[in-house]
Design an enzyme around this catalytic site. Sequence first.
Site, PDB file in Angstrom:
ATOM      1  N   CYS A  70     -25.980  24.216 -24.534  1.00  0.00           N
ATOM      2  CA  CYS A  70     -24.781  23.716 -25.218  1.00  0.00           C
ATOM      3  C   CYS A  70     -25.104  23.346 -26.666  1.00  0.00           C
ATOM      4  O   CYS A  70     -26.020  22.560 -26.919  1.00  0.00           O
ATOM      5  CB  CYS A  70     -24.235  22.492 -24.486  1.00  0.00           C
ATOM      6  SG  CYS A  70     -22.850  21.711 -25.344  1.00  0.00           S
ATOM      7  N   CYS A  73     -24.608  19.345 -27.466  1.00  0.00           N
ATOM      8  CA  CYS A  73     -25.458  18.308 -26.887  1.00  0.00           C
ATOM      9  C   CYS A  73     -26.531  17.899 -27.895  1.00  0.00           C
ATOM     10  O   CYS A  73     -26.835  18.655 -28.830  1.00  0.00           O
ATOM     11  CB  CYS A  73     -26.123  18.813 -25.608  1.00  0.00           C
ATOM     12  SG  CYS A  73     -25.025  18.896 -24.175  1.00  0.00           S
ATOM     13  N   HIS A 131     -22.586  15.276 -21.887  1.00  0.00           N
ATOM     14  CA  HIS A 131     -21.980  16.601 -21.724  1.00  0.00           C
ATOM     15  C   HIS A 131     -20.877  16.611 -20.677  1.00  0.00           C
ATOM     16  O   HIS A 131     -19.925  17.405 -20.763  1.00  0.00           O
ATOM     17  CB  HIS A 131     -23.070  17.607 -21.334  1.00  0.00           C
ATOM     18  CG  HIS A 131     -22.578  19.017 -21.164  1.00  0.00           C
ATOM     19  ND1 HIS A 131     -22.403  19.883 -22.226  1.00  0.00           N
ATOM     20  CD2 HIS A 131     -22.202  19.720 -20.046  1.00  0.00           C
ATOM     21  CE1 HIS A 131     -21.958  21.055 -21.791  1.00  0.00           C
ATOM     22  NE2 HIS A 131     -21.827  20.977 -20.468  1.00  0.00           N
ATOM     23  N   ASN A 171      -8.615  20.191 -27.882  1.00  0.00           N
ATOM     24  CA  ASN A 171      -8.259  21.129 -26.821  1.00  0.00           C
ATOM     25  C   ASN A 171      -9.121  20.783 -25.608  1.00  0.00           C
ATOM     26  O   ASN A 171     -10.338  20.636 -25.729  1.00  0.00           O
ATOM     27  CB  ASN A 171      -8.552  22.572 -27.239  1.00  0.00           C
ATOM     28  CG  ASN A 171      -7.700  23.020 -28.403  1.00  0.00           C
ATOM     29  OD1 ASN A 171      -6.559  22.603 -28.537  1.00  0.00           O
ATOM     30  ND2 ASN A 171      -8.245  23.869 -29.257  1.00  0.00           N
ATOM     31  N   HIS A 182     -18.491  20.803 -23.635  1.00  0.00           N
ATOM     32  CA  HIS A 182     -18.828  19.460 -24.102  1.00  0.00           C
ATOM     33  C   HIS A 182     -17.585  18.774 -24.683  1.00  0.00           C
ATOM     34  O   HIS A 182     -16.806  19.398 -25.405  1.00  0.00           O
ATOM     35  CB  HIS A 182     -19.915  19.553 -25.177  1.00  0.00           C
ATOM     36  CG  HIS A 182     -20.578  18.252 -25.478  1.00  0.00           C
ATOM     37  ND1 HIS A 182     -21.827  17.928 -25.010  1.00  0.00           N
ATOM     38  CD2 HIS A 182     -20.165  17.175 -26.192  1.00  0.00           C
ATOM     39  CE1 HIS A 182     -22.157  16.712 -25.429  1.00  0.00           C
ATOM     40  NE2 HIS A 182     -21.158  16.247 -26.152  1.00  0.00           N
ATOM     41  N   HIS A 184     -15.202  17.389 -27.015  1.00  0.00           N
ATOM     42  CA  HIS A 184     -15.146  17.444 -28.476  1.00  0.00           C
ATOM     43  C   HIS A 184     -13.734  17.771 -28.930  1.00  0.00           C
ATOM     44  O   HIS A 184     -12.902  18.233 -28.166  1.00  0.00           O
ATOM     45  CB  HIS A 184     -16.112  18.513 -29.011  1.00  0.00           C
ATOM     46  CG  HIS A 184     -15.655  19.918 -28.763  1.00  0.00           C
ATOM     47  ND1 HIS A 184     -15.692  20.516 -27.518  1.00  0.00           N
ATOM     48  CD2 HIS A 184     -15.124  20.861 -29.601  1.00  0.00           C
ATOM     49  CE1 HIS A 184     -15.229  21.745 -27.599  1.00  0.00           C
ATOM     50  NE2 HIS A 184     -14.874  21.986 -28.844  1.00  0.00           N
ATOM     51  N   GLN A 186     -11.469  18.861 -32.882  1.00  0.00           N
ATOM     52  CA  GLN A 186     -11.626  19.557 -34.157  1.00  0.00           C
ATOM     53  C   GLN A 186     -10.738  18.918 -35.215  1.00  0.00           C
ATOM     54  O   GLN A 186      -9.797  18.185 -34.895  1.00  0.00           O
ATOM     55  CB  GLN A 186     -11.266  21.039 -34.003  1.00  0.00           C
ATOM     56  CG  GLN A 186     -12.158  21.781 -33.015  1.00  0.00           C
ATOM     57  CD  GLN A 186     -11.774  23.245 -32.899  1.00  0.00           C
ATOM     58  OE1 GLN A 186     -11.911  24.017 -33.857  1.00  0.00           O
ATOM     59  NE2 GLN A 186     -11.292  23.642 -31.733  1.00  0.00           N
TER      60      GLN A 186
END
Length: 356
Positions: A70, A73, A131, A171, A182, A184, A186
């Site tokens: 990933c 991570c 994660h 998303n 993971h 997250h 944007q």
Amino acid sequence: MHRLSARLADDREIIYFDESPDETRILVDPRDLPKVESTSTVRYDQLTGEWVGIAGHRQTRIYHPPANQCPLCPSTAENQSEIPSPEYDVVVFENRFPSLSGSGSPAEVKELFTVAPGNGRCEVVCFTSDHNATFSHLTPERVGTVIEAWADRTVELSRQPGIEQVFCFENRGAEIGVTLAHPHGQIYGYPYVTPHTAAMLRQVEKHREASGRNLFGDLIDAEIADGSRIVAQNEHWVAFVPFAGRWPVEVQVFPRTRVPDIPALSTQQRLALAPIYLEVLRRMEGVFADTLPAISAWHQAPVSQGREDFWLHLQIFTIRREVGKLKYLAGSESAMGAFVNDIPPEVAAQRLRDAS
């Protein structure tokens, strides 16, 4: 919150947002990376009055890597990721595969076939180094750190030449199209005002001219007075399913006092945001005994227009319409932009109130 900025091997910026001042961060990226080269442009659709981004270079972006590879991570000896440090709280870095990149003038219509540089900025926000976490199970303190990161980046991106609007979003879920598991989000800095925001600004202006009042404020007051679609509220925020909600389960979260964007939130508003944000997400998870493919979207005022009337708000919605079933944007929605919702908003609101 403690902020520390550095550069990755290809000169992209990375920023650590930490909750403790004594965290040790590795600021040197040992990887050998080529410099990011973006070929993004934006093209103007004369028939709709909307800009469309063209970013062919993004076809090579990372797609569903195994967990031990990933890129979000913390780095280990076996996996040199985008984050050089072995641990972090919240981290933001420039996207390696940006839809928009570079500084310059805002996009401007000049001819029938107008092509403009895809100026702007795209950043990745990692909410936690865990994660397997989800945003809904972060601590209120961690959500507060994420809010501070959003505020910081909104200020900085708004200062970049050519950026007209800053959009913070998450998303969630493979069904939505997420390619990295993971947790997250944007941040996009656009060289134009997005179509949805432009439409809201037109409606707000029309309402102001007709009534002398703020449309957002009138809608919030009306939702509170009606009460049937209210999902959660506290001293500074109110969350409700919108009267004309397009999505099977959709919630909008508004501050009770108008602010144009996240940086304008007061300390009290920021502290009160984390609990209601987490409550709404957890209630949405409780509606269906299934996954929650969802989008969380912060609607902020554009950088240079409509700021005196725009009302910051968070929109959270899922494409889950039933256990094992998703809402697909087919003919009516995709071709005509005409939504049909399978779940009446009042029913969705009651399900959310009943969810634990």
